[in-house]
Design a protein around this motif. Sequence first.
Motif, PDB file in Angstrom:
ATOM      1  N   THR A 153       0.829  -1.215   0.000  1.00 40.74           N
ATOM      2  CA  THR A 153       0.000   0.000   0.000  1.00 40.74           C
ATOM      3  C   THR A 153       0.861   1.263   0.000  1.00 40.74           C
ATOM      4  OG1 THR A 153      -0.241   0.224   2.415  1.00 40.74           O
ATOM      5  CG2 THR A 153      -1.720  -1.323   1.324  1.00 40.74           C
ATOM      6  N   THR A 154       0.358   2.320   0.602  1.00 43.11           N
ATOM      7  CA  THR A 154       1.090   3.587   0.683  1.00 43.11           C
ATOM      8  C   THR A 154       1.859   3.658   2.012  1.00 43.11           C
ATOM      9  OG1 THR A 154      -1.005   4.520   1.411  1.00 43.11           O
ATOM     10  CG2 THR A 154      -0.368   4.941  -0.855  1.00 43.11           C
ATOM     11  N   HIS A 155       2.712   4.661   2.135  1.00 40.87           N
ATOM     12  CA  HIS A 155       3.620   4.745   3.272  1.00 40.87           C
ATOM     13  C   HIS A 155       2.859   4.898   4.594  1.00 40.87           C
ATOM     14  CE1 HIS A 155       7.331   5.054   5.241  1.00 40.87           C
ATOM     15  NE2 HIS A 155       7.657   6.309   4.996  1.00 40.87           N
ATOM     16  N   ARG A 185       0.379   3.099   5.748  1.00 42.10           N
ATOM     17  CA  ARG A 185      -1.056   2.784   5.757  1.00 42.10           C
ATOM     18  C   ARG A 185      -1.381   1.303   5.755  1.00 42.10           C
ATOM     19  NH1 ARG A 185      -0.480   7.552   7.184  1.00 42.10           N
ATOM     20  NH2 ARG A 185       0.078   9.042   5.584  1.00 42.10           N
ATOM     21  N   ALA A 194      -4.225   0.426   7.970  1.00 42.10           N
ATOM     22  CA  ALA A 194      -5.506   1.030   7.608  1.00 42.10           C
ATOM     23  C   ALA A 194      -6.168   0.229   6.473  1.00 42.10           C
ATOM     24  CB  ALA A 194      -5.315   2.485   7.202  1.00 42.10           C
ATOM     25  N   PHE A 195      -5.371  -0.147   5.477  1.00 38.46           N
ATOM     26  CA  PHE A 195      -5.893  -1.008   4.403  1.00 38.46           C
ATOM     27  C   PHE A 195      -6.287  -2.370   4.976  1.00 38.46           C
ATOM     28  CE2 PHE A 195      -3.745   2.110   1.751  1.00 38.46           C
ATOM     29  CZ  PHE A 195      -4.427   2.109   0.547  1.00 38.46           C
ATOM     30  N   ILE A 246       5.063   7.714  10.220  1.00 36.87           N
ATOM     31  CA  ILE A 246       3.975   8.107   9.314  1.00 36.87           C
ATOM     32  C   ILE A 246       2.710   7.266   9.542  1.00 36.87           C
ATOM     33  CG2 ILE A 246       4.739   6.661   7.360  1.00 36.87           C
ATOM     34  CD1 ILE A 246       4.011   9.114   5.550  1.00 36.87           C
ATOM     35  N   ASN A 282      -0.403   6.653  13.846  1.00 32.27           N
ATOM     36  CA  ASN A 282      -1.803   6.774  14.255  1.00 32.27           C
ATOM     37  C   ASN A 282      -2.573   5.496  13.953  1.00 32.27           C
ATOM     38  OD1 ASN A 282      -3.739   8.407  15.472  1.00 32.27           O
ATOM     39  ND2 ASN A 282      -4.591   9.035  13.508  1.00 32.27           N
ATOM     40  N   HIS A 283      -2.318   4.909  12.783  1.00 31.96           N
ATOM     41  CA  HIS A 283      -3.013   3.663  12.439  1.00 31.96           C
ATOM     42  C   HIS A 283      -2.581   2.551  13.391  1.00 31.96           C
ATOM     43  CE1 HIS A 283      -3.855   6.104   9.046  1.00 31.96           C
ATOM     44  NE2 HIS A 283      -2.660   5.973   8.504  1.00 31.96           N
ATOM     45  N   HIS A 334      -4.257   2.865  16.855  1.00 32.69           N
ATOM     46  CA  HIS A 334      -5.704   2.622  16.819  1.00 32.69           C
ATOM     47  C   HIS A 334      -6.036   1.170  16.469  1.00 32.69           C
ATOM     48  CE1 HIS A 334      -7.146   6.591  17.840  1.00 32.69           C
ATOM     49  NE2 HIS A 334      -6.045   7.016  17.244  1.00 32.69           N
TER      50      HIS A 334
END
Lengths: 268, 377, 180
Positions: A68-70, A72, A75-76, A101, A104-105, A108
């Motif tokens: 995925t992205t940096h 994340r 989150a994905f 980066i 936060n994900h 959580h």
Amino acid sequence: MAYDYSKYLRAGKIPHIWCPGCGYGIIMKSLIRAIDATGIDKDDIVLTSGIGCASRLPGYMDFNTLHTTHGRSLAFATGVKVANPKLKVIALGGDGDMTAIGGNHFIHACRRNIDITCFVFNNYIYGMTGGQYSPTTPKNSKATTAPYGNADNQFDIAQLAIGAGATFVARTTTYHAVPMEKLIKQALDHKGFSVVEIMAGCPTGYGRKNKQGSPANMILWQKENAVPANKAKEMSEEEMAGKFAIGVLHEVQKAEYVEAYDAQVGLK
Amino acid sequence: MAREIRFLQGNEAVCEGALYAGCRFYAGYPITPSTEIAEGLSASLPKVGGRFIQMEDELAAMAATIGGSIAGKKSMTATSGPGMSLKMENLGYGYLTEIPCVIVNVMRGGPSTGLPTGPGQSDVMQAKWGTHGDHPAIVLTPSTVQEQLNETVRAFNLAEKYRMPVILLTDEIIGHMREAIEIPEPGELEVIDRKRPTCDPKDYKPYKPEADLVPPMADFGSGYRYHITGLNHAEDGFPSNNGKMAQADEIRQENKVMHHYDDIVKVEEFECADAEIIVFAYGSSARSAKEAVIKAREEGVKVGLFRPLTLWPFPEKHLEKYVGKTKKFIVPELNLGMIKLEVDRVVKGQAEVVGINKIDSDPITPVEIMDEIRRSK
Amino acid sequence: MARSEIRLSGSGGQGMITAGIILAMAASVFEGKKAIQSQSYGPEARGGASKAEVIISDDDIYYPKVMNPDVVVALTQEAADKYCKDLKDTGLLIVDNLMVKKAPEGKFKVIGLDIIVTAAEKVGKAMVANVVTLGALNALCDFVDHSTLEKAVLSRVPRGTEELNKKALAAGAELAKAAK
């Protein structure tokens, strides 16, 4: 007889991009053996990652893989898991990816206790971009963006995970390849959010600048400074200075996120 | 059988449209003035076997939405200005990896926190160009509460059909106003599902397009193990540094939209046939424009309304018909002149193009448009 | 009736928006007219001046905002001061006698009603002031049938409060008749 890894590797995708002396190959092999030991069907496994050296790992593995992205990855992974909880979801990334980066994900996902297994490859540095300091770079260490030495304080990833609510937290190193396999297996078997912090040397991005010697020396450093969790508990703060605990650091049972959600909203 | 008539808020109608289209996963983050969409679907999704999650931030909401779609569920998220800016990173991922999903942006004033409770239309260029890199975009702009429902269904259909994120670009006025609308019967509106592969899993290439330029997409967990990456990739999904191939793939993605212009672009052309003046308006501003056009026609002015329901791709083929015939185009919009640039581009100096622009949180009134129409005589 | 523009105002939490929704719903869903309800709001969830706007028309309504209201209802002094500046000269301002001590001056007609007192004392619950308002407003202006309005009220209020709200609506209509 040597273990046959080919069942889980994608044909034609090796050689990998990792530098000679990098610990990530050791982690990949331990991960393969651990997944094999769980007996989970390859079709049911989803492996997600962010951006960075560690995050290239899924490309080599014969699962449903999501690069995925940096930051994340989790989150994905959360979207995949909530949309189809039958899938076994594994999310991985490096120290910068997961705790800067993607910090936060990370906290959580811990808090939700969603049934995802998370591996954080901690090599103290941003490797892919050439050796900038990360949230786990030790104080005073040199990095390309800390030419005078690093002024930042370090994150303790395992403690961060425990504090944020992960229900299984462990730490291991690339020196401890066989115990690592067992810890990964335990993490995969755990219901809820599990985190394994895996210490790995980055000879190119961190070792060279900080006079750590050869890749082999960096692995020996892990051996010398790792303290089994039960022994670490008995030791004073002074005795633990510069050392770190390995093994299972935290394990509790708590309602898993998707199951709790389904119960709350009346979904069968 | 008579359709059910309900008195709904624009944002509530989006929820109804999403459920009608088969949305079964929503990941969001609270933000004014879009929050009613998250609230609505948090209540209604579980009733149809779907799930809702409130993520830790807007980036995560976009990421989880894409993740949900990869796991096989029709997925949606909704946001507004600042949230849309944050979503851009993973929206770009959705474009490059060709993952169907719907993003609703209920536009408010900006930039930054701006005027959170007032309407705006300043995100129209962001909707096309907001994320870095070249990519096609499909952006729909409803003007009524009924269209909030119908265009949400169409957004899902286009996302599924063309395997890409689709933006429903509405605004605070349409999102928060209430009108009586007809709820379509099941089966009344077309509902499209993505093409899934039928080949042997070992032969599956996740980015090998079919004749329509759209590659079939497998759900994770359906036996087709494959790789998705935000790096440019070959047809097999694995990263490649081959620039020529990357360029060809980006052009193929652009073409998958542009070759289907007629299927994607929807426009209302009201009293345009003999019009000497055309008001080009979308979203809430188009409501004011329609009222102005009707009044001006009563005064005998030959004026029409050109209202794109698809703002991107820009409806240039439709608009070109009037170039050379129409003397003046008036473009009212709640920004300082964004879509006017596109109208200028198509008109190519062959008519006067005048903007009516406001960013003071008040809508453009029919009187303001009438004044501009009268000035033209 | 060509087009009527109505503005219901008070302080946030008084239920003016709900009242607007009910009126527009009665006109459109139950009587087949065209109606739009919209609102503007600030950051506060409670308190502050709040308004709901309703347009009722026999024809399609395009511009969804009230331009020059035919009727303004103000349940607080702040709302009265703020929201009747653009009221038509031929229009009607309805104010609450208790809360609005000084009705703004203009060419429009002003009617003062005991809306809040009626809700609190006669109906027994201050919370239903918005429904009392609706009853009075509709009795004065005749936008929809009283029975339609009652149907719309009952479709929007919490279960178990039907009788209370019917009573509030009727009490509002009574107030209006006395004032006519």
